[in-house]
Design a protein around this motif. Sequence first.
Motif, PDB file in Angstrom:
ATOM      1  N   ALA A  79       0.723  -1.624   0.370  1.00  0.00           N
ATOM      2  CA  ALA A  79       0.186  -0.095   0.456  1.00  0.00           C
ATOM      3  C   ALA A  79       0.899   1.097   0.008  1.00  0.00           C
ATOM      4  CB  ALA A  79      -1.281   0.584   1.150  1.00  0.00           C
ATOM      5  N   ARG A  80       2.122   1.441   0.164  1.00  0.00           N
ATOM      6  CA  ARG A  80       3.282   2.533   1.454  1.00  0.00           C
ATOM      7  C   ARG A  80       3.313   2.557  -0.490  1.00  0.00           C
ATOM      8  NH1 ARG A  80       3.486   0.756   6.395  1.00  0.00           N
ATOM      9  NH2 ARG A  80       5.431  -0.630   5.276  1.00  0.00           N
ATOM     10  N   ALA A  81       3.612   1.838  -1.607  1.00  0.00           N
ATOM     11  CA  ALA A  81       4.854   1.467  -2.584  1.00  0.00           C
ATOM     12  C   ALA A  81       3.614   1.885  -4.032  1.00  0.00           C
ATOM     13  CB  ALA A  81       5.348   0.220  -2.974  1.00  0.00           C
ATOM     14  N   SER A  82       2.521   1.280  -3.833  1.00  0.00           N
ATOM     15  CA  SER A  82       1.119   1.908  -4.263  1.00  0.00           C
ATOM     16  C   SER A  82       0.791   3.519  -4.202  1.00  0.00           C
ATOM     17  CB  SER A  82       0.307   1.059  -3.971  1.00  0.00           C
ATOM     18  OG  SER A  82       0.511  -0.044  -4.808  1.00  0.00           O
ATOM     19  N   LEU A  83       0.543   3.831  -2.655  1.00  0.00           N
ATOM     20  CA  LEU A  83       0.736   4.935  -2.775  1.00  0.00           C
ATOM     21  C   LEU A  83       1.315   6.499  -3.160  1.00  0.00           C
ATOM     22  CD1 LEU A  83      -1.305   4.468   0.390  1.00  0.00           C
ATOM     23  CD2 LEU A  83      -1.931   5.338  -1.066  1.00  0.00           C
ATOM     24  N   ALA A  84       3.506   6.249  -2.801  1.00  0.00           N
ATOM     25  CA  ALA A  84       4.252   6.228  -3.107  1.00  0.00           C
ATOM     26  C   ALA A  84       3.890   6.779  -4.810  1.00  0.00           C
ATOM     27  CB  ALA A  84       5.596   5.681  -2.766  1.00  0.00           C
ATOM     28  N   ALA A  85       3.904   5.887  -5.538  1.00  0.00           N
ATOM     29  CA  ALA A  85       3.974   5.926  -7.105  1.00  0.00           C
ATOM     30  C   ALA A  85       2.786   6.057  -7.600  1.00  0.00           C
ATOM     31  CB  ALA A  85       3.279   4.380  -7.053  1.00  0.00           C
ATOM     32  N   ASP A  86       1.560   6.372  -7.212  1.00  0.00           N
ATOM     33  CA  ASP A  86       0.854   7.328  -7.921  1.00  0.00           C
ATOM     34  C   ASP A  86       0.275   8.508  -7.058  1.00  0.00           C
ATOM     35  OD1 ASP A  86      -1.984   6.597  -8.474  1.00  0.00           O
ATOM     36  OD2 ASP A  86      -2.568   7.432  -6.674  1.00  0.00           O
ATOM     37  N   ASN A  87       0.674   8.647  -5.950  1.00  0.00           N
ATOM     38  CA  ASN A  87       0.794  10.329  -5.590  1.00  0.00           C
ATOM     39  C   ASN A  87       2.294  10.954  -6.498  1.00  0.00           C
ATOM     40  OD1 ASN A  87      -0.819  10.392  -3.775  1.00  0.00           O
ATOM     41  ND2 ASN A  87       0.748  10.051  -1.730  1.00  0.00           N
TER      42      ASN A  87
END
Length: 114
Positions: free
Chosen positions: A98-106
């Motif tokens: 989730a942290r990786a997905s949110l960082a990439a999305d942001n």
Amino acid sequence: MAPEKNRLVYSIWSEEGRNINFSFPLHPLTNAPGQVGDILDVVLDALDREVHAMGATNGDVIQALAMALACRAAVMEGSVDANTALADDLAQEALAAARASLAADNMGHSDEKR
């Protein structure tokens, strides 16, 4: 959503109306990857419906979900130590994804709204 090789690609809408995409790792012994996504849909839909009606805070929801994970691990067949270790590993992997997905999305669209 759709399972890929050893991953579950999943998409949700945030409270602010932003689409968030996840790529969760699946345990190598996952029996039915598609069913994992179906169960996640059921859990999140029920949470949205029931928690909204109760007026519960997100912190209370997260705490209850952590406790539900502990309860589920305790009632499974097998060693409680092995089951809770598995639950801990899976939760840590999901949170890291989730942290990786949110960082990439942001990085891609920081303030995009629906």
